[in-house]
Design an enzyme around this catalytic site. Structure first.
Site, PDB file in Angstrom:
ATOM      1  N   GLY A  54     -21.812  78.423  40.385  1.00 46.71           N
ATOM      2  CA  GLY A  54     -20.883  77.754  39.516  1.00 46.71           C
ATOM      3  C   GLY A  54     -19.468  78.405  40.226  1.00 46.71           C
ATOM      4  O   GLY A  54     -19.596  79.041  41.095  1.00 46.71           O
ATOM      5  N   TYR A  82     -22.486  81.826  42.164  1.00 50.65           N
ATOM      6  CA  TYR A  82     -22.420  83.257  41.125  1.00 50.65           C
ATOM      7  C   TYR A  82     -23.446  83.552  40.263  1.00 50.65           C
ATOM      8  O   TYR A  82     -23.156  84.757  39.587  1.00 50.65           O
ATOM      9  CB  TYR A  82     -21.607  81.785  40.233  1.00 50.65           C
ATOM     10  CG  TYR A  82     -21.709  82.512  39.165  1.00 50.65           C
ATOM     11  CD1 TYR A  82     -19.387  82.979  38.827  1.00 50.65           C
ATOM     12  CD2 TYR A  82     -21.752  82.125  37.936  1.00 50.65           C
ATOM     13  CE1 TYR A  82     -19.289  83.284  37.769  1.00 50.65           C
ATOM     14  CE2 TYR A  82     -21.051  82.776  36.490  1.00 50.65           C
ATOM     15  CZ  TYR A  82     -19.466  83.535  36.888  1.00 50.65           C
ATOM     16  OH  TYR A  82     -18.927  83.822  35.376  1.00 50.65           O
ATOM     17  N   HIS A 169     -27.333  79.799  48.605  1.00 47.80           N
ATOM     18  CA  HIS A 169     -27.351  78.448  48.088  1.00 47.80           C
ATOM     19  C   HIS A 169     -29.148  78.398  48.380  1.00 47.80           C
ATOM     20  O   HIS A 169     -28.526  77.041  48.864  1.00 47.80           O
ATOM     21  CB  HIS A 169     -26.765  76.971  47.987  1.00 47.80           C
ATOM     22  CG  HIS A 169     -25.253  77.660  46.684  1.00 47.80           C
ATOM     23  ND1 HIS A 169     -25.185  77.129  45.128  1.00 47.80           N
ATOM     24  CD2 HIS A 169     -24.006  77.884  47.290  1.00 47.80           C
ATOM     25  CE1 HIS A 169     -24.626  77.310  44.996  1.00 47.80           C
ATOM     26  NE2 HIS A 169     -23.741  78.048  46.385  1.00 47.80           N
ATOM     27  N   GLU A 171     -31.020  76.511  46.655  1.00 47.98           N
ATOM     28  CA  GLU A 171     -31.550  75.167  46.396  1.00 47.98           C
ATOM     29  C   GLU A 171     -30.918  73.831  47.417  1.00 47.98           C
ATOM     30  O   GLU A 171     -31.349  73.072  46.985  1.00 47.98           O
ATOM     31  CB  GLU A 171     -31.198  74.453  45.087  1.00 47.98           C
ATOM     32  CG  GLU A 171     -29.513  75.063  44.338  1.00 47.98           C
ATOM     33  CD  GLU A 171     -28.789  76.387  44.771  1.00 47.98           C
ATOM     34  OE1 GLU A 171     -29.683  76.785  45.211  1.00 47.98           O
ATOM     35  OE2 GLU A 171     -27.308  76.208  44.095  1.00 47.98           O
ATOM     36  N   ASP A 227     -31.645  53.635  38.001  1.00 44.22           N
ATOM     37  CA  ASP A 227     -32.225  53.871  36.520  1.00 44.22           C
ATOM     38  C   ASP A 227     -32.096  53.162  35.282  1.00 44.22           C
ATOM     39  O   ASP A 227     -33.409  52.640  34.530  1.00 44.22           O
ATOM     40  CB  ASP A 227     -30.841  55.239  35.867  1.00 44.22           C
ATOM     41  CG  ASP A 227     -31.015  56.133  37.418  1.00 44.22           C
ATOM     42  OD1 ASP A 227     -31.223  56.163  37.890  1.00 44.22           O
ATOM     43  OD2 ASP A 227     -29.879  56.383  36.999  1.00 44.22           O
ATOM     44  N   LYS A 367     -33.849  61.804  39.415  1.00 44.41           N
ATOM     45  CA  LYS A 367     -33.702  60.347  39.625  1.00 44.41           C
ATOM     46  C   LYS A 367     -34.557  59.755  41.036  1.00 44.41           C
ATOM     47  O   LYS A 367     -35.195  59.351  40.945  1.00 44.41           O
ATOM     48  CB  LYS A 367     -32.541  60.988  40.725  1.00 44.41           C
ATOM     49  CG  LYS A 367     -31.766  59.500  41.534  1.00 44.41           C
ATOM     50  CD  LYS A 367     -31.574  57.916  40.817  1.00 44.41           C
ATOM     51  CE  LYS A 367     -29.859  57.321  41.034  1.00 44.41           C
ATOM     52  NZ  LYS A 367     -29.197  57.475  40.201  1.00 44.41           N
TER      53      LYS A 367
END
Ligand code: XMP
Length: 578
Positions: A54, A82, A169, A171, A227, A367
């Site tokens: 964050g 964070y 990170h 990810e 979408d 997505k």
């Protein structure tokens, strides 16, 4: 019905938390995102908890926190960035400002830890960092497992309690072994079972639509994006074309040919609202205000259409292509102020939701998962593989300026006094742009790190006027400038499609900036990027031949003084300029 989430990601700041949940789902494990302050009692059925990164410092007033009782649930916890700092602080360690920031690629040295999270991962590897604060002292019971040249605590662990954290990170795609960390956490540490597979979902979704809609009909606002198109097609399959109706709103901020493209989807009408949007945007230069106005006008148009066509009497309900991140970002977590309210979640829509008059078949999907459903129901690749295009359209690719201002020469090039958006350490920045004279990514990256107050570097491909003679002019969004951008974008799309280059890049925004001369007031910036998910992106250089063909055609567009190339990676520059 979705399974119960095995992994809960606590959202400490909204930018990367979705990526974590999505990556966990990619492993076949159902994961959801919750507000960081969610009471521990609501998390006790999870098999593992992740605290996301964050933008805050743990010492900022009102910075996100977690319920400390989560550390007594007996559930493994993984802190990221964070999240690591918050764990350190709450468990009795210490966090301090780093001597310098660490943004971008870094080399991690990971100890040979005989521990389930780090199994098979020891050694040197590339990770991606975005932080200034660091853990100064680890809490009791933790040991330091990994470090980089800038960060002494890049990974720490208290395996006996199932607590782990990393400063990098894991990810994002640039952390080359990130997926293995997540798989180790989910399967080895938390003991998750595979329970999620997005394939073969369409029949189930169609059944859910029939149950939700009952005997009523469904009305859709279709944008031409993936979408709403997939949701519209699913409803049409589930209910039959007679019971589903679509409206496409032409905001005047769309690309060349877009309205015709959408019309070809069939079963929908076009509402023209170009005047309404342009009038509301007249004279506005501030990027956030532009976004806000567009959101508001869109809601007005929606309400007008619903009202005038009496579409929401008891026989009709509203269908929406809302996807999972849209629901969370508008979910009223402690960080809600930071994140835009999605137009699928404004007050009028919330009222319809409360009355059970909304159907959102894709609301728990990401997505990529929506694309998989689209493929399953045989929607055209032309639609599913489109480059992402932002909701506010060309408005956030057409930069405005409040003032006339000259360029400022420096030793490295010229400072161009427009404000483009950037992202540094998770928060947004608005800063001027540096124009250098060579298409050199390495030099651009070096300069952006060295010069404070600049978040983007461009270089000319070709100009009609020497860059030093150009100036920035006061301007806002006008029909003339939008048409100029539409033409430029159309040229780039045509040439990249003809050469197949559009398949080589993830997205290719074409930006108009108010930089030029009295006769030709604007310049075009080319921004082809490579990315996996839009969260981070690399600026890529196209072959000279295509670049030159594009710039030659662009310089024939009336009002265009120059063509520039954006050399900035994300971070520090966002993909869009706004
Ligand atoms: P940035 O500019 O933040 O963009 O690096 C990341 C990705 O998000 C897209 N984007 C949007 N998409 N509505 C959208 O539907 C928006 O308001 C919006 N803003 C940015 C952008 O095109 C890129 O793919």
């Amino acid at each position: 019905m979705n399974p119960t989430a095995q992994i809960i990601v606590l959202d400490a700041g909204g930018q990367y938390c979705h990526l974590i949940a999505r990556k966990v789902r990619d492993l076949g494990v159902y994961a959801e995102v919750c507000a960081s302050e969610t009471p521990a009692a609501e998390l006790s059925s999870a098999k593992g908890i992740v605290i996301s990164g964050g933008p805050s410092s743990v010492y900022d007033p009102d910075s996100p926190t977690v319920d400390p009782a989560i550390f007594s649930l007996g559930v493994p916890v993984l802190g990221i960035c964070y999240g690591q700092q918050l764990m350190a602080l709450l468990l009795g360690g210490e966090v301090r400002k780093g001597v310098k920031g660490e943004y971008g690629l870094a080399t991690l040295e990971l100890d040979d830890a005989a521990d389930p999270l780090f199994a098979g991962l020891a050694g040197t590897q590339q990770v991606w960092m975005s932080h200034r604060d660091v853990v100064g002292r680890v809490p009791e019971g933790f040991s330091v497992i990994g470090r980089t040249s800038t960060c002494a605590v890049a990974a720490m662990a208290a395996p006996a309690r199932g607590f782990y954290s990393v400063q990098f990170h894991l990810e994002v795609v640039h952390t080359t072994r990130g997926k293995e960390y997540l798989a180790n956490f989910a399967f080895r540490v938390c003991g998750c079972q595979k329970d999620w597979d997005v394939r073969h979902r369409a029949p189930m979704l169609e059944q859910e639509i029939r149950e939700c809609v009952g005997t009523r009909n469904v009305f859709f606002f279709v944008s031409g994006g993936v979408d709403s198109s997939v949701a519209f097609a699913l409803c049409t399959r589930a209910l039959g074309a007679d019971r589903v109706r679509g409206v496409y709103v032409d905001t005047g901020l769309m690309r060349e040919g877009e309205t015709d493209f959408v019309r070809r989807m069939g079963n929908l009408t076009v509402e023209h609202a170009e005047e309404q949007f342009l009038t509301a945007l007249a004279g506005v230069t501030d990027p956030e205000r532009k976004r806000h106005i567009i959101g508001e006008e869109f809601v007005r148009v929606q309400e007008r259409i619903i009202e005038s066509r009496r579409l929401l009497d008891e026989n009709w309900i509203l269908g929406q292509g809302t996807i999972y991140p849209d629901t969370i970002e508008s979910g009223g977590t402690a960080k809600a102020a930071l994140i835009k309210t999605h137009h699928n979640r404004v007050a009028g829509i919330q009222k319809l939701m409360a009355a059970g008059r909304i159907v959102e078949p894709l609301k728990s999907f990401y997505k990529d998962e929506v694309r998989a459903v689209g493929r399953e129901i045989s929607l055209a690749g032309e639609l599913l593989d489109r480059h992402p295009f932002p909701g506010p359209g060309l408005a956030i690719r057409c930069l405005c300026s409040e003032f006339d201002a000259p360029l400022r020469p420096t030793a490295e090039g010229f400072i161009v006094p427009v404000h483009s958006v950037g992202v540094q350490g998770d928060s947004r920045t608005y800063a001027p742009v540096l124009a250098i004279d060579a298409l050199d990514h390495a030099r651009a990256t070096e300069l952006i790190n060295a010069i404070s107050g600049v978040n983007r570097v461009i270089a000319p491909v070709e100009t009609r006027v020497p860059v030093g003679n150009m100036q920035v002019r006061a301007c806002s969004l006008t029909a003339e400038r939008l048409e100029r951008l539409r033409k430029a974008d159309g040229i780039v799309r045509r040439l990249t499609h003809e050469t197949g280059y559009d398949h080589e890049v993830w997205q290719f925004p074409v930006i108009l900036i108010p930089l030029g001369s009295a006769e030709s007031p604007d310049s075009v910036v080319l921004r082809p990027v490579d990315s996996v998910d839009g969260m981070t992106a690399q600026s890529v250089l196209m072959k000279a031949e295509l670049r030159e063909r594009i710039s030659t055609e662009l310089l024939h567009v009336a009002g265009v003084a120059g063509v520039f190339y954006d050399l900035t990676h994300k971070p520090p520059g966002t993909i869009e300029w706004e």
